[in-house]
Design an enzyme around this catalytic site. Structure first.
Site, PDB file in Angstrom:
ATOM      1  N   LYS A 114       0.823  -1.218   0.000  1.00 47.72           N
ATOM      2  CA  LYS A 114       0.000   0.000   0.000  1.00 47.72           C
ATOM      3  C   LYS A 114       0.852   1.261   0.000  1.00 47.72           C
ATOM      4  CE  LYS A 114      -4.411  -1.683   1.560  1.00 47.72           C
ATOM      5  NZ  LYS A 114      -5.555  -1.547   2.420  1.00 47.72           N
ATOM      6  N   LYS A 198      -5.022  -8.644  -6.456  1.00 43.04           N
ATOM      7  CA  LYS A 198      -6.231  -8.763  -5.633  1.00 43.04           C
ATOM      8  C   LYS A 198      -7.328  -7.791  -6.100  1.00 43.04           C
ATOM      9  CE  LYS A 198      -6.591  -6.826  -1.463  1.00 43.04           C
ATOM     10  NZ  LYS A 198      -6.965  -6.516  -0.089  1.00 43.04           N
ATOM     11  N   LYS A 201     -10.798  -2.209  -3.475  1.00 43.52           N
ATOM     12  CA  LYS A 201     -11.612  -0.986  -3.547  1.00 43.52           C
ATOM     13  C   LYS A 201     -10.837   0.160  -4.165  1.00 43.52           C
ATOM     14  CE  LYS A 201     -13.435  -1.813   1.039  1.00 43.52           C
ATOM     15  NZ  LYS A 201     -12.535  -1.839   2.192  1.00 43.52           N
TER      16      LYS A 201
HETATM   17  N1  AQP Z   1      -9.978  -9.525  -3.104  1.00 47.07           N
HETATM   18  C1  AQP Z   1     -10.366 -10.047  -1.957  1.00 47.07           C
HETATM   19  N2  AQP Z   1     -10.641 -11.362  -1.860  1.00 47.07           N
HETATM   20  C2  AQP Z   1     -11.049 -11.914  -0.686  1.00 47.07           C
HETATM   21  N3  AQP Z   1     -11.226 -11.193   0.443  1.00 47.07           N
HETATM   22  C3  AQP Z   1     -10.965  -9.874   0.387  1.00 47.07           C
HETATM   23  N4  AQP Z   1     -11.039  -8.906   1.307  1.00 47.07           N
HETATM   24  C4  AQP Z   1     -10.669  -7.723   0.743  1.00 47.07           C
HETATM   25  N5  AQP Z   1     -10.357  -7.906  -0.539  1.00 47.07           N
HETATM   26  C5  AQP Z   1     -10.523  -9.232  -0.801  1.00 47.07           C
HETATM   27  C6  AQP Z   1     -11.474  -9.107   2.677  1.00 47.07           C
HETATM   28  O1  AQP Z   1     -12.543  -8.219   2.948  1.00 47.07           O
HETATM   29  C7  AQP Z   1     -12.498  -7.852   4.331  1.00 47.07           C
HETATM   30  C8  AQP Z   1     -12.644  -6.365   4.440  1.00 47.07           C
HETATM   31  O2  AQP Z   1     -11.546  -5.746   3.819  1.00 47.07           O
HETATM   32  P1  AQP Z   1     -11.167  -4.272   4.225  1.00 47.07           P
HETATM   33  O3  AQP Z   1     -12.219  -3.377   3.783  1.00 47.07           O
HETATM   34  O4  AQP Z   1     -10.910  -4.191   5.655  1.00 47.07           O
HETATM   35  O5  AQP Z   1      -9.821  -3.912   3.534  1.00 47.07           O
HETATM   36  P2  AQP Z   1      -8.867  -4.520   2.485  1.00 47.07           P
HETATM   37  O6  AQP Z   1      -8.519  -5.930   2.797  1.00 47.07           O
HETATM   38  O7  AQP Z   1      -7.704  -3.598   2.390  1.00 47.07           O
HETATM   39  O8  AQP Z   1      -9.784  -4.471   1.193  1.00 47.07           O
HETATM   40  P3  AQP Z   1      -9.531  -3.827  -0.192  1.00 47.07           P
HETATM   41  O9  AQP Z   1     -10.744  -3.990  -1.001  1.00 47.07           O
HETATM   42  O10 AQP Z   1      -8.279  -4.336  -0.789  1.00 47.07           O
HETATM   43  O11 AQP Z   1      -9.395  -2.301   0.128  1.00 47.07           O
HETATM   44  P4  AQP Z   1      -8.286  -1.291  -0.291  1.00 47.07           P
HETATM   45  O12 AQP Z   1      -8.267  -1.250  -1.772  1.00 47.07           O
HETATM   46  O13 AQP Z   1      -8.747  -0.020   0.335  1.00 47.07           O
HETATM   47  O14 AQP Z   1      -7.020  -1.813   0.276  1.00 47.07           O
HETATM   48  C9  AQP Z   1     -11.187  -8.384   4.905  1.00 47.07           C
HETATM   49  O15 AQP Z   1     -11.450  -9.540   5.672  1.00 47.07           O
HETATM   50  C10 AQP Z   1     -10.389  -8.731   3.685  1.00 47.07           C
HETATM   51  O16 AQP Z   1      -9.518  -9.805   3.927  1.00 47.07           O
END
Ligand code: AQP
Length: 333
Positions: A114, A198, A201
């Site tokens: 990140k 992955k 968001k």
């Molecule tokens: N691609 C994914 N596949 C499976 N699980 C996922 N999670 C996130 N992306 C995937 C799971 O969703 C839960 C909530 O995630 P989060 O909102 O706390 O943050 P994150 O993991 O950082 O999600 P993003 O979408 O990747 O956000 P950004 O882009 O902001 O970094 C968690 O349990 C996560 O494992």
């Protein structure tokens, strides 16, 4: 044994299929098991580790609650609240940051991903994010934490922090050592544009993900445009492993249909992607559109969503502030 479930989702907008299949769908199943005590947290303190628009953040907090409810979480059977309201989280995070070791945090791959190349410009919060996550989990004596695979390393860190605190202060079993609940096959949903990245968001291209608020046409269009390779679908898992985009799409199909990867392959092996994509679109529309419609409906009722958060705050605050009181006694405050 009563399972004490805790998990969080960042209100950073664009909740997507990865969040749903990797985490929220699992929350719903755990919430439906009679004996479990479930706490689902909208982790807004985590969200501000990268820049957020304040107005948008407020909307996103409500949208995350709406997504929980629309996906099937029963607010009467679980505690739903936003992290910033329970001040024990910030306090415990500070205390635990004195237990966590720099060397441990330096190994966290999510920070490296990140922060990107310009680490000097990343916030300190982004770096210490996993310590706050440990505080979130440990304050509630959580025994099980359902997360996607990307959070596995953070959960291991949480276990290390809990163990070190218990050892340092000779308080065996004060912090419970939580178990991750990670669905093996479907824990990492990948981008529709790149099977090695992955689904996320924060990815700029909206075509890379299915948002939980997408409408029918948008879902169909995104699947149509999803990256694939030139070969027909394979017949074995070994062949599938070598083809990231095919593996991701078949994985999504399996997860939504409840079929094993083998059974999905039996259905589509030898067929071309256009046939498979039509089936996948239909299945996505069948599963995601009811959630999407319900989210939109719930977002018209701010009072209801806010009342869920207020009710959840009262319950969470009671548990967390009692734990913090005990931490104070242990460390000599
Ligand atoms: N691609 C994914 N596949 C499976 N699980 C996922 N999670 C996130 N992306 C995937 C799971 O969703 C839960 C909530 O995630 P989060 O909102 O706390 O943050 P994150 O993991 O950082 O999600 P993003 O979408 O990747 O956000 P950004 O882009 O902001 O970094 C968690 O349990 C996560 O494992």
């Amino acid at each position: 044994m009563v399972k004490k479930i805790f998990s969080g989702v960042q209100p950073s907008g664009n909740l997507h299929l990865g969040n749903y299949l990797g985490a929220i769908k699992n929350f719903v199943e755990l919430n439906n098991e009679e004996k479990n005590r479930c706490i689902f947290c909208v982790v807004d303190l985590h969200a501000i580790t990268v820049s957020q628009d304040p107005k948008q953040l407020k909307n996103n907090i409500r949208e995350t609650v709406a997504t929980f409810i629309a996906s099937g979480i029963d607010p009467k059977k679980s505690i739903i609240f936003n992290q910033s309201k329970v001040s024990a989280h910030s306090e415990a995070a500070w205390i635990l940051s004195c237990t966590a070791r720099l060397g441990w945090l330096n190994r966290m791959t999510q920070f490296k991903e990140k922060a990107g190349k310009d680490k000097e410009k990343a916030s300190i919060g982004l770096y210490s994010y996993p310590v706050l996550m440990a505080a979130d989990i440990l304050l509630y004596d959580s025994t099980h934490v359902p997360v996607g695979n990307d959070q596995k390393q953070h959960l291991e860190l949480c276990r290390d922090i809990a163990q070190k605190f218990n050892n340092d202060f000779k308080v065996d079993d004060f912090f419970k050592i939580p178990e991750p609940l990670i669905k093996k096959e479907f824990s990492r949903i990948m981008s529709l544009k790149d099977g090695l990245k992955k689904m996320s968001k924060s990815e700029i291209s909206d075509l890379s993900r299915i948002n939980l608020t997408d409408d029918k046409d948008t879902i169909a269009n995104k699947i149509k445009k999803a990256k694939t390779d030139a070969l027909p679908l394979p017949s074995t898992i070994e062949e599938l492993e070598k083809r990231p985009e095919a593996k991701n799409l078949i994985g999504i199909y399996s997860s939504l249909s409840g079929l094993t990867l083998e059974n999905s392959l039996n259905e589509f092996s030898g067929k071309n992607f256009s046939n498979f994509k039509e089936n996948l679109s239909q299945l996505l529309i069948e599963k995601i559109i009811p959630i999407s419609l319900r989210i939109k409906e719930l977002l018209n009722d701010h009072n209801y969503l806010d009342s869920i958060l207020t009710d959840g705050y009262k319950k969470a605050d009671k548990i967390a502030s009692e734990k913090v009181k005990k931490i104070h006694e242990i460390i000599g405050f």
